[in-house]
Design a protein around this motif. Structure first.
Motif, PDB file in Angstrom:
ATOM      1  N   ILE A   1       0.847  -1.206   0.000  1.00  0.00           N
ATOM      2  CA  ILE A   1       0.000   0.000   0.000  1.00  0.00           C
ATOM      3  C   ILE A   1       0.874   1.244   0.000  1.00  0.00           C
ATOM      4  N   ARG A   2       1.920   1.234   0.824  1.00  0.00           N
ATOM      5  CA  ARG A   2       2.814   2.398   0.890  1.00  0.00           C
ATOM      6  C   ARG A   2       3.483   2.647  -0.462  1.00  0.00           C
ATOM      7  N   LYS A   3       3.906   1.579  -1.132  1.00  0.00           N
ATOM      8  CA  LYS A   3       4.574   1.737  -2.433  1.00  0.00           C
ATOM      9  C   LYS A   3       3.655   2.426  -3.445  1.00  0.00           C
ATOM     10  N   SER A   4       2.379   2.026  -3.463  1.00  0.00           N
ATOM     11  CA  SER A   4       1.447   2.624  -4.429  1.00  0.00           C
ATOM     12  C   SER A   4       1.231   4.098  -4.121  1.00  0.00           C
ATOM     13  N   ILE A   5       1.053   4.422  -2.876  1.00  0.00           N
ATOM     14  CA  ILE A   5       0.841   5.827  -2.496  1.00  0.00           C
ATOM     15  C   ILE A   5       2.106   6.629  -2.768  1.00  0.00           C
TER      16      ILE A   5
ATOM     17  N   ASN B   1     -10.594   3.760   4.410  1.00  0.00           N
ATOM     18  CA  ASN B   1      -9.216   3.368   4.141  1.00  0.00           C
ATOM     19  C   ASN B   1      -9.112   1.884   3.806  1.00  0.00           C
ATOM     20  N   ALA B   2      -9.932   1.052   4.452  1.00  0.00           N
ATOM     21  CA  ALA B   2      -9.909  -0.379   4.143  1.00  0.00           C
ATOM     22  C   ALA B   2     -10.322  -0.623   2.690  1.00  0.00           C
ATOM     23  N   ARG B   3     -11.356   0.071   2.247  1.00  0.00           N
ATOM     24  CA  ARG B   3     -11.777  -0.063   0.842  1.00  0.00           C
ATOM     25  C   ARG B   3     -10.662   0.416  -0.089  1.00  0.00           C
ATOM     26  N   PHE B   4     -10.036   1.520   0.278  1.00  0.00           N
ATOM     27  CA  PHE B   4      -8.920   2.071  -0.485  1.00  0.00           C
ATOM     28  C   PHE B   4      -7.794   1.045  -0.595  1.00  0.00           C
ATOM     29  N   PHE B   5      -7.448   0.416   0.521  1.00  0.00           N
ATOM     30  CA  PHE B   5      -6.359  -0.568   0.524  1.00  0.00           C
ATOM     31  C   PHE B   5      -6.704  -1.776  -0.352  1.00  0.00           C
TER      32      PHE B   5
ATOM     33  N   TYR C   1     -12.410   3.939  -6.942  1.00  0.00           N
ATOM     34  CA  TYR C   1     -12.252   4.649  -5.672  1.00  0.00           C
ATOM     35  C   TYR C   1     -10.764   4.821  -5.354  1.00  0.00           C
ATOM     36  N   ALA C   2      -9.971   3.768  -5.563  1.00  0.00           N
ATOM     37  CA  ALA C   2      -8.538   3.844  -5.273  1.00  0.00           C
ATOM     38  C   ALA C   2      -7.841   4.820  -6.209  1.00  0.00           C
TER      39      ALA C   2
ATOM     40  N   ARG D   1      -5.904  -4.763  -5.593  1.00  0.00           N
ATOM     41  CA  ARG D   1      -6.452  -5.200  -6.885  1.00  0.00           C
ATOM     42  C   ARG D   1      -5.688  -4.545  -8.037  1.00  0.00           C
ATOM     43  N   LEU D   2      -5.408  -3.263  -7.905  1.00  0.00           N
ATOM     44  CA  LEU D   2      -4.668  -2.562  -8.949  1.00  0.00           C
ATOM     45  C   LEU D   2      -3.276  -3.162  -9.139  1.00  0.00           C
ATOM     46  N   ARG D   3      -2.598  -3.398  -8.041  1.00  0.00           N
ATOM     47  CA  ARG D   3      -1.229  -3.905  -8.116  1.00  0.00           C
ATOM     48  C   ARG D   3      -1.182  -5.317  -8.692  1.00  0.00           C
ATOM     49  N   GLU D   4      -2.226  -6.124  -8.376  1.00  0.00           N
ATOM     50  CA  GLU D   4      -2.231  -7.526  -8.811  1.00  0.00           C
ATOM     51  C   GLU D   4      -2.957  -7.721 -10.132  1.00  0.00           C
ATOM     52  N   GLY D   5      -3.669  -6.686 -10.600  1.00  0.00           N
ATOM     53  CA  GLY D   5      -4.381  -6.803 -11.853  1.00  0.00           C
ATOM     54  C   GLY D   5      -5.544  -7.775 -11.803  1.00  0.00           C
ATOM     55  N   VAL D   6      -6.219  -7.865 -10.646  1.00  0.00           N
ATOM     56  CA  VAL D   6      -7.351  -8.776 -10.517  1.00  0.00           C
ATOM     57  C   VAL D   6      -8.643  -8.000 -10.744  1.00  0.00           C
ATOM     58  N   PRO D   7      -9.717  -8.689 -11.131  1.00  0.00           N
ATOM     59  CA  PRO D   7     -10.978  -7.991 -11.425  1.00  0.00           C
ATOM     60  C   PRO D   7     -11.581  -7.379 -10.173  1.00  0.00           C
TER      61      PRO D   7
END
Length: 879
Positions: free
Chosen positions: A621-625, A684-688, A704-705, A693-699
């Protein structure tokens, strides 16, 4: 008809007088009106030492208890279970159902007779005689002639004496018994003070002997534990030398300490009897006398003990008396005695093996009180029976004790159902449901009720979460699920502010309980009564996968309006209770790889169960932010050359020091103030989850993120840019000092003189390679050395100034300078022509500045040299 909204069909007073957590507390009518069939397991010896368990009910147990043959006149039947499992309730029910029989003498020890005098009086059956009267008189002195303080000291003295003469069975015990063992500590004034401190065992045991069991006291007998021995004494120098030596051995050796605890407990009952003037063997002798007298009348004794902790202090004598075989040479010399003994499982297992052997030799059967809420031992109708159990007590709370007593209820089926008289019966029962007995479940429904029962059962277990985590605990259920909710939330229900977050905090979800996904929590909070709707969905709707409406009566009763959106699915049944899915709804995707599911599950549990967030997930999560924020830095306000990646990471690393996440096992000092702090909440939980999902490319939904990452980037990019500029020392304060060094250097090298225009000053400050002075030969060697050193370091100084004031173009060199920013800095720099190597002078300017710092000490000498030159020139010119 009034609206079914904010209704409280009970009073706090009626709840307190009918919802008792102890079986002995309510009146017979209340007790019988709320009695429900119990789950009892008969334990009989099986193969390989594993007992065979057979499920029976209380009627079966009563029949077996009264008809099972005694072993030479003795039958002791333990009823085992955790504290609050219903053991005392069972014993009281057995007592109420005992048939009238002149051949049976019933001795009933309820929890209310917990003082030593009360126990002794009931055991003596009111019989007269010198021995009986002496015991009564001796025990009656407790609290009258013998105060608690004196009893405490007598207890220590008797305990010490018992240990002084005790034999030792092991090498370890040799150091603890006799005059040089624990006897020393118990007599040492220093350690006696420690052992008599408030709420330690000896004062509590003395108070129990005089006054009986406190209402808040466990039904586990009061015994020594390792914590009761002094171990945190800071200064023991006032104790005797020999006492100090033994004390240090106890503190340093856990095995020796446990041996000491075991020895103290073995001799504690003897000490209590001696301190209370009963004397060892007197009660045994008296009770055997009772058995002898009743044998002559051909009577049998039925001894019912609601709580084995009742007889602490006389356990040894009583057990000896009831375990004494009654037959001699085929004749009954002592009356047969059947004993039903409620005892916690752990304490029973800790009894001396010889005592357990004698108990089990009288009967191989034991009974266990335990109702599993899930797992292989769960009965198919267990949940319904739990609902019915609570339903009876809800009905009793609405009726009140006076009405139940007036009805002379002898069985739960005879208790009136107050719901039949209620004007709100139809909407209440339609919306919230009923028990099988017809009792309304309001303010619960089935799903909410079972969830809080499971939560209370898990939360009540102290220590390792073993099998009892999943056991239905009647006492805990009554105390927390019924009494606590009906009293503490009475006003909230009436004001239509229930359920709320406080209620949710009282009943945290178990590990196997479904929880709302962060996305649903966020959506719920965005509606009217958002936080309360979130609790309503989690408890009363069974944590659905999306927003739903419940039965309209539920919304009306709680003042939470139903949602009007046509996109909502049909209202879910509030009575049906589907099998719980232990995964969060956000992770139920068959197409998601297992490792990703685990990450999503961890985030949901962090939000919904207050778990720690795994460090790997937090780092992702930190890496994406971090990446999002850095990508938004334009290095244009103020215009500067883009900082190298290494410098950026050094100023704002990918760590908790930069991006802190609540409860993510972050090992950072309290003084560290992270740039971005993300608390535990559904948003924040929804954001995480969406970041993963974004990082793993899953549906799945990730909009929102994306939006949130963009918002964070816009908000924190300027903050991070400032941190980087501070790290690289390119702030305005740093630049003022660096520009002063450059301008003074240009002056030293003869490129400018003070007083020139700001534009010329700026030109000089940004010129790295200055022409050599034409009058260089007139300079002293020291002066020339200073010039040379500054000229050598000047290009790097000027390059850093340019990088700090301009924008790189083309080949990457800075070709454009922000003059609007630079000129005010030039003015500030030339307001003072001195050079200091401290303060805001950047590291990258110090080497160029060092040469200039030495200039003042060479000025006077250089002026004198120039004066000499001038004089020589004048001497050679015509006057």
């Amino acid at each position: 008809m009034p609206e079914f909204s904010g209704v409280t069909c009970w009073s706090i007073g009626s709840v307190l007088e009918t919802i008792a957590t102890e079986a002995v507390s309510p009146s017979d009518s209340v007790f019988l009106a709320t009695h429900a069939q119990l789950d009892i397991r008969r334990l009989t010896p099986g193969g390989s030492g594993i007992p065979e368990r057979t499920l029976i009910n209380e009627s079966d147990l009563l029949k077996e208890f009264l008809t099972r043959p005694t072993n030479n006149g003795v039958l002791v039947v333990p009823v085992l279970g955790a504290s609050g499992a219903g053991k005392s309730h069972l014993v009281r029910w057995i007592h109420t159902q005992m048939p009238e029989d002149p051949a049976k003498q019933v001795i009933y020890l309820p929890k209310e007779s917990t003082s030593l005098a009360g126990v002794v009086e009931k055991l003596l059956l009111g019989l007269d005689g010198a021995l009986f009267d002496k015991i009564r008189n001796d025990v009656a002195r407790l609290g009258r002639d013998i105060t608690q303080e004196s009893l405490e000291r007598r207890l220590l003295d008797e305990l010490a004496e018992s240990l002084r003469v005790a034999p030792h069975r092991t090498v370890t015990e040799r150091a603890l018994v006799g005059e040089s063992g624990l006897y020393l500590l118990l007599h040492d004034p220093f350690f006696r003070t420690q052992l008599l401190r408030r709420d330690s065992l000896i004062p509590r045991r003395a108070a129990h002997a005089i006054n009986g069991r406190r209402e808040d006291e466990s039904d586990v007998p009061l015994q020594f534990t390792a914590e009761d021995l002094p171990s945190d004494v800071l200064d023991i120098r006032t104790a005797a030398h020999s006492s100090q030596r033994l004390f240090r051995q106890l503190v340093a050796n856990d095995r020796l300490k446990q041996e000491a605890v075991d020895l103290l407990n073995q001799h504690l009952d003897v000490a209590v009897m001696q301190a209370a003037n009963i004397g060892v063997g007197q009660l045994q002798k008296a009770f055997l006398g009772i058995r002898r007298a009743l044998a002559e009348r051909n009577q049998e004794i039925i001894l019912l003990v609601e709580d084995f902790a009742l007889v602490q202090g006389v356990q040894r004598d009583l057990l000896d008396a009831i375990l004494e075989t009654g037959e001699r040479k085929g004749s009954a010399v002592l009356a047969p005695i059947r004993t039903l003994l409620a005892v916690t499982t752990g304490y029973y297992e800790s009894l001396v093996e010889t005592v357990r052997t004698r108990i089990e030799s009288s009967s191989p059967v034991r009974y266990e009180m335990r109702v599993a809420l899930s797992g292989p031992e769960t009965r198919t109708d267990t949940e319904q029976r739990v609902v019915d159990f609570v339903g009876r007590y809800l009905n009793a709370a609405r009726l009140g004790r006076n009405r139940l007593d007036a009805a002379m209820v002898a069985d739960s089926s005879q208790a009136p159902n107050i719901c039949d008289e209620c004007m709100f019966k139809d909407p209440c029962h339609t919306g919230f449901g009923t028990a099988a007995t017809g009792h309304g479940l309001y303010p619960y429904n089935r799903q909410a009720l079972l969830r809080v029962v499971r939560s209370a059962a898990a939360d009540a277990v102290i220590g390792p979460k073993d099998d009892d985590t999943d056991a239905f605990n009647p006492r805990v259920t009554l105390a927390r699920v019924v009494r606590h909710t009906l009293t503490e939330y009475h006003g909230y229900i009436k004001q239509r502010t229930f359920p709320n977050q406080s209620f949710a905090a009282d009943f945290p979800p178990r590990r196997d309980e479904p929880i709302l996904s962060p996305a649903v929590e966020v959506e719920a909070r965005q509606t009217s009564e958002g936080e309360r709707r979130q609790v309503l969905l989690a408890f009363w709707a069974g944590a659905p996968r999306s927003l739903v409406n419940l039965a309209p009566q539920v919304h009306t009763a709680f003042g939470i309006p139903p949602l009007a959106s046509d996109s909502l699915p049909p209202p879910e049944s509030v009575v049906a209770d589907p099998a719980p899915d232990t995964r969060s709804h956000s992770a139920r995707r068959d197409s998601i790889p297992a490792r990703v599911q685990l990450r999503l599950e961890g985030i949901a549990n962090w939000n919904g169960r207050n778990d720690h967030l795994h460090q790997d997930v937090a780092n992702e999560i930190r890496k994406s932010i971090h990446t999002a924020v850095l990508s938004r830095i334009l290095w244009a306000n103020p215009p500067v050359r883009e900082a190298p990646q290494a410098a950026v990471i050094k100023a704002w690393p990918v760590s908790a020091r930069s991006i802190s996440i609540e409860d993510a096992n972050e090992n950072i000092a309290r003084t560290v103030k992270a740039t971005i702090r993300l608390g535990r909440n559904p948003e924040n939980a929804r954001f995480f989850e969406e970041i993963i999902r974004l990082r793993e490319g899953v549906p799945g939904e990730t909009l929102y993120a994306r939006v949130r990452l963009d918002q964070l980037a816009v908000e924190y990019a300027p903050v991070v840019e400032t941190l980087v500029l501070q790290q690289m020392e390119r702030t305005d304060a740093h630049l003022v000092e660096a520009l002063r060094v450059s301008i003074l250097g240009a002056t030293l090298l003869g490129y400018i003189t003070p007083g020139v225009r700001p534009a010329e000053l700026l030109d000089a400050a940004l010129t790295g390679h200055l022409p050599v002075r034409a009058d260089g030969e007139l300079r002293t060697s020291a002066w020339q050395e200073l010039e040379s050193r500054h000229r050598e370091e000047r290009p790097e100084l000027v390059m850093e100034i340019r990088n700090s004031l301009g924008v790189a173009q083309g080949t990457g060199n800075v070709l454009t300078i922000d003059a609007a920013r630079a000129l005010p800095l030039i003015k500030a720099a030339t307001s003072d022509w001195s050079i200091q190597l401290t303060g805001d002078l950047p590291r990258w300017a110090k080497r160029a500045a060092k040469a200039l710092v030495a200039v003042p000490q060479h000025v006077d000498h250089h002026i004198s040299v120039l004066i000499d030159v001038v004089q020589q020139c004048r001497s050679r010119l015509p006057r």
